[in-house]
Design a protein around this motif. Structure first.
Motif, PDB file in Angstrom:
ATOM      1  N   TYR A  54       1.020  -1.241   0.478  1.00  0.00           N
ATOM      2  CA  TYR A  54       0.090   0.299   0.462  1.00  0.00           C
ATOM      3  C   TYR A  54       0.819   1.614  -0.026  1.00  0.00           C
ATOM      4  O   TYR A  54       0.556   2.031  -0.013  1.00  0.00           O
ATOM      5  CB  TYR A  54      -0.511   0.325   1.371  1.00  0.00           C
ATOM      6  N   LYS A  55       2.521   1.501   0.194  1.00  0.00           N
ATOM      7  CA  LYS A  55       2.709   1.938   0.107  1.00  0.00           C
ATOM      8  C   LYS A  55       2.479   3.704  -0.288  1.00  0.00           C
ATOM      9  O   LYS A  55       2.355   3.794  -1.273  1.00  0.00           O
ATOM     10  CB  LYS A  55       4.133   1.570  -0.766  1.00  0.00           C
ATOM     11  N   GLY A  56       2.759   4.388   0.471  1.00  0.00           N
ATOM     12  CA  GLY A  56       1.706   5.800   0.019  1.00  0.00           C
ATOM     13  C   GLY A  56       0.675   6.031   0.057  1.00  0.00           C
ATOM     14  O   GLY A  56       0.164   7.103   0.085  1.00  0.00           O
ATOM     15  N   GLN A  57      -0.472   4.601  -0.551  1.00  0.00           N
ATOM     16  CA  GLN A  57      -1.774   5.057  -0.066  1.00  0.00           C
ATOM     17  C   GLN A  57      -2.530   4.796   1.225  1.00  0.00           C
ATOM     18  O   GLN A  57      -2.228   4.132   1.425  1.00  0.00           O
ATOM     19  CB  GLN A  57      -2.132   3.968  -0.958  1.00  0.00           C
ATOM     20  N   GLU A  93       2.318   4.639  11.079  1.00  0.00           N
ATOM     21  CA  GLU A  93       1.822   4.644   9.492  1.00  0.00           C
ATOM     22  C   GLU A  93       0.523   5.726   9.273  1.00  0.00           C
ATOM     23  O   GLU A  93      -0.711   5.403   9.517  1.00  0.00           O
ATOM     24  CB  GLU A  93       1.273   3.477   8.765  1.00  0.00           C
ATOM     25  N   ASP A  94       1.297   7.546   9.542  1.00  0.00           N
ATOM     26  CA  ASP A  94      -0.326   7.852   9.582  1.00  0.00           C
ATOM     27  C   ASP A  94      -1.133   8.270   8.193  1.00  0.00           C
ATOM     28  O   ASP A  94      -2.275   8.105   8.406  1.00  0.00           O
ATOM     29  CB  ASP A  94       0.494   9.366   9.574  1.00  0.00           C
TER      30      ASP A  94
END
Ligand code: GLN
Length: 282
Positions: A111-114, A136-137
């Motif tokens: 999901y990186k960045g999503q 992980e906001d």
């Protein structure tokens, strides 16, 4: 007034004679000193601070009764975050920090960045959901528990850690189903000890049984979650669970039977014990 050194020696002997771990004494005094910004190792030969002496006397009896130190202190650390704990919640375990680590690394891969919606089912002290959101906001975190008292603790921990989580009261997936909430990632450290299993008295006598025991085979709550998970999961989704060290075969088979198309993988903890189950549906 005695010095820290004398107090430690005196009580170490008492603990030793009672067959209890003498190391607990120093660890306890060390924590009490930390709360007051006293460096125990620098002050070993100084007289014990009066407030600390009072707290020590209150707590040491409980420790002699085998009560876990985190309950006596009223807090614990999880993934570097301070968490209030009391008899209504399980003390967060180091194994569970490893579960958080696994989820964060898998999130990075998939999901990186999503942004992703995540739920922590049976959050207890709130440790898992809070640590994940703090680290992980991009995660939108829901957390639930069947225990009103536990949820109060979780909410306090959320505020104290300046975190933002939506809390829901209810059994397993029911509150998500009732509120029509869908998630990408489901996380749970459900009660998984067999009702017949022997449990250390310091756990059995003090920690909430509602958070420990998972029915005759220990798998009751996984079954419940697997059965209803399709109602709250998005099409592509992942699930992460903590599990008992001896549940790999039975739990993997159970997961496969509910999710024949999914990848099912078990990860070991740092002690080499099977501890985490990951199910990915994509
Ligand atoms: N790991 C805990 C223990 O051994 C059990 C936690 C649980 O049942 N989820 O006491």
């Amino acid at each position: 007034m005695k010095t820290y050194n004398q107090l430690i020696h005196e009580y170490k002997k008492i603990f030793y004679d009672k067959g209890l771990s003498p190391e607990v004494v120093k660890a306890f005094i060390y924590e009490l000193c930390n709360e007051k910004n006293i460096n125990l190792y620098m002050d070993m030969d100084k007289e014990v601070n009066e407030d600390i002496f009072i707290k020590f006397n209150e707590g040491i009896e409980r420790l002699m009764n085998n009560e876990p130190m985190n309950y006596v202190l009223g807090y614990s650390y999880f993934y570097g975050y301070k968490m209030i704990v009391n008899k209504d919640v399980l003390i967060p375990r180091p194994e569970t920090e490893e579960l958080v680590g696994l989820i964060l690394s898998q999130y990075d891969t998939y999901y990186k960045g999503q942004s992703a919606d995540l739920c922590d089912v049976g959050t207890g002290s709130g440790a898992i959901g809070i640590a994940l959101k703090k680290e992980e906001d991009n995660l939108n975190v829901y957390a639930s528990d069947i225990s009103k008292e536990a949820l109060e603790v979780a909410k306090r921990n959320c505020i104290n850690n300046e975190c933002s989580i939506t809390y829901l009261l209810g059994s397993m997936l029911d509150p998500y189903i009732e509120n029509n909430i869908k998630v990408d990632i489901l996380v749970s450290n459900p009660p998984y000890i067999k009702t017949t299993e022997d449990v250390d008295p310091s756990v059995y006598d003090f920690e909430p049984h509602v958070a420990l025991f998972g029915g005759e085979d220990g798998l009751r709550f996984y079954r419940e979650i697997f059965e209803k998970a399709p109602l709250i999961l998005n099409d592509k989704a992942m699930m992460f669970f903590e599990m008992g060290y001896d549940q790999k075969e039975r739990l993997s088979a159970l997961a496969k039977s509910y999710f024949p198309m999914a990848d099912v993988e078990v990860f070991k903890d740092i002690n080499g014990k099977d501890r985490m189950l990951m199910i990915s549906i994509r």
